[in-house]
Design an enzyme around this catalytic site. Structure first.
Site, short mmCIF file in Angstrom:
data_model
loop_
_atom_site.label_atom_id
_atom_site.label_comp_id
_atom_site.label_asym_id
_atom_site.label_seq_id
_atom_site.Cartn_x
_atom_site.Cartn_y
_atom_site.Cartn_z
N HIS A 1 12.60 -3.02 1.72
CA HIS A 1 12.16 -1.46 2.13
C HIS A 1 12.99 -0.53 1.36
CE1 HIS A 1 9.15 -3.27 4.93
NE2 HIS A 1 10.20 -4.37 4.96
N ILE A 2 12.50 0.52 0.90
CA ILE A 2 13.16 1.68 0.51
C ILE A 2 14.08 2.36 1.68
CG2 ILE A 2 12.99 3.87 -0.85
CD1 ILE A 2 10.53 2.86 -2.18
N SER A 3 13.24 2.69 2.54
CA SER A 3 13.85 3.48 3.90
C SER A 3 14.53 2.37 4.69
CB SER A 3 12.83 4.04 4.49
OG SER A 3 11.65 3.35 5.22
N HIS B 1 4.76 -4.61 8.93
CA HIS B 1 4.78 -4.60 10.40
C HIS B 1 3.79 -5.43 11.06
CE1 HIS B 1 7.79 -1.62 8.86
NE2 HIS B 1 6.76 -0.83 8.71
N TYR C 1 11.32 8.60 0.69
CA TYR C 1 11.27 7.61 -0.07
C TYR C 1 11.83 8.17 -1.38
CZ TYR C 1 7.99 5.48 3.11
OH TYR C 1 7.63 4.87 4.19
N GLU D 1 12.72 -9.66 0.91
CA GLU D 1 11.83 -8.60 1.04
C GLU D 1 12.63 -7.32 1.25
OE1 GLU D 1 11.17 -8.99 5.69
OE2 GLU D 1 10.24 -6.93 5.66
N ASN E 1 8.05 -5.70 -1.42
CA ASN E 1 7.98 -4.34 -0.49
C ASN E 1 6.46 -4.63 0.13
OD1 ASN E 1 7.70 -2.16 1.11
ND2 ASN E 1 8.90 -0.92 -0.57
N ALA F 1 3.44 -1.10 4.80
CA ALA F 1 3.10 -0.89 6.02
C ALA F 1 2.71 -2.56 6.81
CB ALA F 1 1.88 0.08 6.48
N ASP G 1 1.75 -15.43 6.32
CA ASP G 1 1.31 -16.86 5.93
C ASP G 1 1.46 -17.20 4.50
OD1 ASP G 1 1.20 -17.34 8.81
OD2 ASP G 1 -0.91 -17.48 8.74
N ARG H 1 13.72 4.38 11.80
CA ARG H 1 12.24 4.99 12.02
C ARG H 1 11.37 4.72 13.21
NH1 ARG H 1 9.59 4.88 6.50
NH2 ARG H 1 8.48 6.56 7.23
N ARG I 1 7.94 0.48 13.02
CA ARG I 1 8.47 -0.09 11.80
C ARG I 1 9.61 -0.78 12.05
NH1 ARG I 1 5.97 3.45 7.95
NH2 ARG I 1 5.49 5.31 8.86
N PRO J 1 0.72 -1.40 0.04
CA PRO J 1 0.19 0.09 0.09
C PRO J 1 0.84 1.48 -0.15
CG PRO J 1 0.04 -0.94 2.25
CD PRO J 1 0.73 -2.09 1.25
N ASN J 2 0.61 2.22 -0.71
CA ASN J 2 0.79 3.46 -0.73
C ASN J 2 2.05 3.57 -1.79
OD1 ASN J 2 -1.09 4.69 0.96
ND2 ASN J 2 -0.24 3.68 2.76
N ARG K 1 4.96 11.14 -2.37
CA ARG K 1 4.87 10.64 -0.82
C ARG K 1 6.18 10.70 -0.13
NH1 ARG K 1 4.67 4.28 1.03
NH2 ARG K 1 4.14 4.69 3.32
C1 DQA Z 1 8.50 0.93 3.32
C2 DQA Z 1 8.47 1.12 4.94
C3 DQA Z 1 7.18 0.95 5.42
O1 DQA Z 1 7.27 1.24 7.01
C4 DQA Z 1 6.21 2.05 5.22
O2 DQA Z 1 5.06 1.83 5.80
C5 DQA Z 1 6.12 1.91 3.68
C6 DQA Z 1 7.32 1.69 2.78
C7 DQA Z 1 9.70 1.26 2.75
O3 DQA Z 1 9.92 0.90 1.33
O4 DQA Z 1 10.54 1.99 3.21
O5 DQA Z 1 4.99 2.17 2.96
O6 DQA Z 1 8.07 -0.54 3.20
#
Ligand code: DQA
Length: 149
Positions: free
Chosen positions: A100-102, A80, A23, A98, A74, A77, A87, A107, A111, A10-11, A18
């Site tokens: 994550h950009i950040s 978390h 990011y 897996e 990725n 959220a 599963d 953080r 997270r 999501p997002n 964003r």
């Molecule tokens: C994220 C980190 C997550 O905490 C966050 O909710 C995201 C992006 C990242 O790519 O850094 O949506 O997965």
């Protein structure tokens, strides 16, 4: 079916606008092109998808499980807290990385935990969108290693 699925939660379709300080300013469309270019460079077909629906993401993971497709995920959220996503990831037989950009560990406290990491082959965090390239390359390496066994 692609050789490697790159799945985004999501997002992430809002990349570019964003929280650019966290990011970066690259858009989701640019991320898609970047992943495809990386795939071309390593000779693999990459399919990049994004959804804001947890159910859809779980369906995609089931598809990857059925077709034994390696996945770069990725989870955003969901990573978390979604045991349902975890599963579904646990069903995969091909490598899962897996990303994550950040740097989620630098953080907010919520997270710092990923419920996906224990069922992933590897985890990349904090390397920016370039982390996707590293994740794709790692998946390619894992698959090649498995093929020579
Ligand atoms: C994220 C980190 C997550 O905490 C966050 O909710 C995201 C992006 C990242 O790519 O850094 O949506 O997965």
């Amino acid at each position: 079916m692609s050789e490697i699925l790159v799945l985004n939660g999501p997002n992430l379709n809002r990349l570019g606008s964003r929280e650019p300080l966290i990011y970066g300013s690259g858009t989701y469309e640019e991320l898609v092109e970047y992943c495809k270019d990386v795939g071309e460079a390593v000779g693999r077909t990459i399919e990049v998808r994004q959804t804001n629906s947890e159910a859809e993401m779980i369906e995609w993971l089931h598809e990857a499980a059925d077709l034994e497709t390696p996945v770069v995920l990725n989870p955003a959220a969901w990573g978390h807290y979604s045991y349902a996503l975890r599963d579904a990831c646990a069903l995969l037989t091909a490598p899962l990385v897996e990303v994550h950009i950040s740097n989620i560990h630098a953080r907010e406290d919520f997270r710092h935990t990923s419920v996906i990491s224990p069922v992933a082959r590897g985890v990349i965090a904090g390397l920016g969108v370039e982390g996707y390239a590293d994740a794709i390359q790692a998946v390619v390496r894992f698959v090649a290693q498995a093929e020579t066994k």
